[in-house]
Design a protein around this motif. Structure first.
Motif, short mmCIF file in Angstrom:
data_model
loop_
_atom_site.label_atom_id
_atom_site.label_comp_id
_atom_site.label_asym_id
_atom_site.label_seq_id
_atom_site.Cartn_x
_atom_site.Cartn_y
_atom_site.Cartn_z
N THR A 37 0.95 -1.10 -0.06
CA THR A 37 0.02 0.05 0.24
C THR A 37 0.86 1.15 0.03
OG1 THR A 37 -1.82 -1.11 1.06
CG2 THR A 37 -1.79 1.51 1.21
N LEU A 38 1.78 1.53 0.93
CA LEU A 38 2.90 2.48 1.05
C LEU A 38 3.85 2.50 -0.22
CD1 LEU A 38 3.51 2.31 4.84
CD2 LEU A 38 1.57 3.66 3.60
N ALA A 39 3.95 1.52 -0.51
CA ALA A 39 5.11 1.51 -1.49
C ALA A 39 4.19 2.12 -3.02
CB ALA A 39 5.57 0.19 -2.09
N THR A 40 3.12 1.70 -3.35
CA THR A 40 2.19 2.06 -4.33
C THR A 40 2.10 3.54 -4.23
OG1 THR A 40 1.11 -0.09 -4.56
CG2 THR A 40 0.18 1.77 -5.54
N LEU A 41 1.71 4.08 -2.98
CA LEU A 41 1.73 5.52 -3.03
C LEU A 41 3.11 6.36 -3.29
CD1 LEU A 41 -0.58 5.50 0.34
CD2 LEU A 41 -1.14 6.21 -2.11
N LEU A 42 3.98 5.67 -2.85
CA LEU A 42 5.20 6.32 -3.12
C LEU A 42 6.05 6.21 -4.41
CD1 LEU A 42 7.48 5.19 0.36
CD2 LEU A 42 6.72 7.51 -0.27
N VAL A 43 5.69 5.02 -5.13
CA VAL A 43 6.36 5.23 -6.08
C VAL A 43 5.49 4.37 -7.46
CG1 VAL A 43 8.75 4.60 -5.35
CG2 VAL A 43 7.30 2.69 -5.85
N GLY A 44 4.38 4.12 -7.15
CA GLY A 44 3.30 3.62 -8.14
C GLY A 44 3.38 3.97 -9.30
N ASP A 45 3.35 5.39 -9.27
CA ASP A 45 3.38 6.33 -10.75
C ASP A 45 4.49 6.35 -11.23
OD1 ASP A 45 4.48 8.20 -8.92
OD2 ASP A 45 2.79 9.65 -9.11
#
Length: 141
Positions: free
Chosen positions: A26-34
């Protein structure tokens, strides 16, 4: 084939050998997902997670960011000795700290030269040099 944000986050965690728990993903997606680099505080990331409807505790955000730091996925930049920002861009580069908004952004490294550093104390070596350039609006005097 283009990667989804969750795929990108999972690859990012796998590169560091971190187990992809629900909270980490969840947090990784918010940090680097884009695929973009960012500078966040634990509180910023916590707020963003809540806005997206994710159930995560602030303590979990702190612990997860610490694990990301320990794994070399993010770099911690401390401002004023107490406020920490976590930067997804981990190469050596300077930062601007915007005093009026408390934002941290990358500064152009090509425009900076460090010509001399002091000798470290005996038995010590310089591990890293962090450069934070503080900015504020010009006074209208």
């Amino acid at each position: 084939m283009p990667k989804t944000q969750a795929d990108r986050a999972g690859t990012w965690l796998a590169r560091a050998g971190l187990r992809p728990t629900r909270q980490r993903l969840t947090l990784a997606t918010l940090l680097v997902g884009d695929g973009e680099h960012r500078h966040v505080t634990a509180e910023n990331l916590y707020s963003l997670a809540l806005e997206r409807g994710e159930k995560v505790a602030l303590a979990t955000v702190y612990n997860t960011l610490r694990a990301f730091c320990d794994a070399g996925l993010v770099h911690e930049v401390t401002v004023d000795g107490s406020k920490s920002y976590f930067d997804t861009r981990t190469d050596d580069h300077p930062h601007f700290y915007w005093e009026n908004s408390s934002d941290l952004t990358d500064a152009p490294a090509a425009e900076m030269t460090i010509s001399h550093l002091p000798e470290p104390p005996e038995g010590m070596e310089i591990a890293k040099v962090d450069v934070v350039i503080r900015l504020r609006p010009k006074s209208q005097a």
